[in-house]
Motif scaffolding. Structure first.
Motif, mmCIF file in Angstrom:
data_model
loop_
_atom_site.group_PDB
_atom_site.id
_atom_site.type_symbol
_atom_site.label_atom_id
_atom_site.label_comp_id
_atom_site.label_asym_id
_atom_site.label_seq_id
_atom_site.Cartn_x
_atom_site.Cartn_y
_atom_site.Cartn_z
ATOM 1 N N UNK A 1 -13.622 -75.400 71.537
ATOM 2 C CA UNK A 1 -14.906 -75.018 70.950
ATOM 3 C C UNK A 1 -15.208 -75.877 69.726
ATOM 4 N N UNK A 2 -16.403 -76.468 69.685
ATOM 5 C CA UNK A 2 -16.854 -77.271 68.551
ATOM 6 C C UNK A 2 -17.973 -76.558 67.806
ATOM 7 N N UNK A 3 -19.169 -76.468 68.398
ATOM 8 C CA UNK A 3 -20.307 -75.804 67.759
ATOM 9 C C UNK A 3 -20.707 -74.582 68.578
ATOM 10 N N UNK A 4 -20.565 -73.415 67.984
ATOM 11 C CA UNK A 4 -20.902 -72.165 68.668
ATOM 12 C C UNK A 4 -22.398 -72.152 68.999
ATOM 13 N N UNK A 5 -22.723 -71.774 70.214
ATOM 14 C CA UNK A 5 -24.107 -71.714 70.711
ATOM 15 C C UNK A 5 -24.764 -73.089 70.789
ATOM 16 N N UNK A 6 -23.950 -74.149 70.774
ATOM 17 C CA UNK A 6 -24.523 -75.485 70.865
ATOM 18 C C UNK A 6 -25.232 -75.733 72.188
ATOM 19 N N UNK A 7 -24.656 -75.267 73.287
ATOM 20 C CA UNK A 7 -25.278 -75.460 74.600
ATOM 21 C C UNK A 7 -26.629 -74.764 74.677
ATOM 22 N N UNK A 8 -26.677 -73.545 74.189
ATOM 23 C CA UNK A 8 -27.935 -72.790 74.169
ATOM 24 C C UNK A 8 -28.988 -73.507 73.329
ATOM 25 N N UNK A 9 -28.574 -74.015 72.168
ATOM 26 C CA UNK A 9 -29.508 -74.715 71.291
ATOM 27 C C UNK A 9 -30.011 -76.003 71.937
#
Length: 295
Positions: A178-186
């Protein structure tokens, strides 16, 4: 001349994208060079994508704010993980942006130019309960909603750049870390709104990559560092030229290294040295074994 302005100039539009200045471990020669470039060339705006300081100390903030306020062009500043108070946990949780007060009008400031807007997206957080340390990115629901609302407030033909500190890549490809939480959604939400590019920093090497999302492609542009915390490339900043619907990036640096050799081919986990086995390194490849000491 900071914050929300109207340029009145015709295309092309030229921006300077700076990041990870890290006062406390700043590279004075690189800063003087960048400041001279801004004064001489007068870009339409400057976007600084976080980590103004090394340890968020008061003296570091005073130096950073003095340098930034001396730039006589429109400036927007994002907050980086190094800009959150390290040693005063009360301030970190209840007044985390107090030390930005000298440049308050520039922090998370939207900049409007000729049919182009730079819109902020906050990715640095006070804490992340599911992991420690709290240096990685997290796009909260509120931060994403604020960013999307700002985008949606513009006419449909407005070209949009989003400025954030952390790259939005959510998982490291080789092992799923995990790198940036909710990155895919953003990224999917921004691609769905046909954002021209997301500008970020954090990893201290420049990049220019395109992510595939469920809503289409999204261009991600990273700036290097103007500090002594170099990774695989010398201190640099991005010059971004937008001519109609075409966006060009040059990773400008004092060593005259060509942009393709400056840009790394993937987004690494973080900005800690040295780059590990399997982590992206540019052809320059000057990875230091450790950071200079912080006093």
């Amino acid at each position: 001349m900071h914050g929300k302005v109207s340029s009145g100039r015709r295309s092309p539009i030229r921006l300077f994208h700076l990041s990870d200045i890290h006062f406390g471990l700043e590279d004075r020669r690189a800063l003087d060079w960048a400041e001279a470039c801004i004064a001489r060339e007068r870009p339409d705006a400057v976007a600084i994508t976080g980590d103004l300081t090394m340890r968020a100390r008061h003296g570091e903030f005073r130096a950073a704010c003095e340098w930034i306020t001396g730039l006589d062009v429109p400036v927007t500043v994002e907050i980086g993980n190094h800009d959150m108070p390290y040693f005063n946990l009360f301030e970190r949780f209840f007044a985390p942006f107090r030390r930005f007060r000298a440049i308050k009008r520039m922090v998370d400031a939207e900049i409007d130019l000729e049919r182009l807007a730079i819109v902020p997206l906050q990715t640095a957080t006070r804490a992340q309960w599911q992991r420690f340390p709290w240096s990685n990115g997290w796009v909260t629901d509120r931060a994403l909603a604020d960013c999307l609302a700002a985008i949606d407030a513009h006419p449909k033909d407005t070209r949009i750049l989003v400025a954030a500190h952390h790259p939005l890549t959510e998982r490291r490809e080789r092992d799923g870390k995990l790198l940036t939480i909710n990155g895919t959604k953003a990224m999917e939400a921004l691609a769905g709104r046909q954002v021209m590019a997301v500008l970020s920093g954090h990893i201290h090497d420049p990049f220019d990559l395109t992510a595939d999302t469920a809503a289409g492609p999204l261009r991600m542009i990273g700036a290097g560092t103007l500090s002594r915390r170099i990774r695989s490339t010398p201190p640099s900043f991005n010059e971004i030229v937008i001519d109609g619907d075409v966006l060009r990036v040059e990773a400008r640096n004092l060593d005259q290294v060509p942009t393709p050799e400056m840009q790394i081919p993937d987004v690494p986990e973080n900005a800690m040295p040295p780059r590990g086995t399997g982590e992206p390194v540019s052809p320059v490849g000057a990875v230091p074994p450790v950071d200079p000491p912080v006093h």
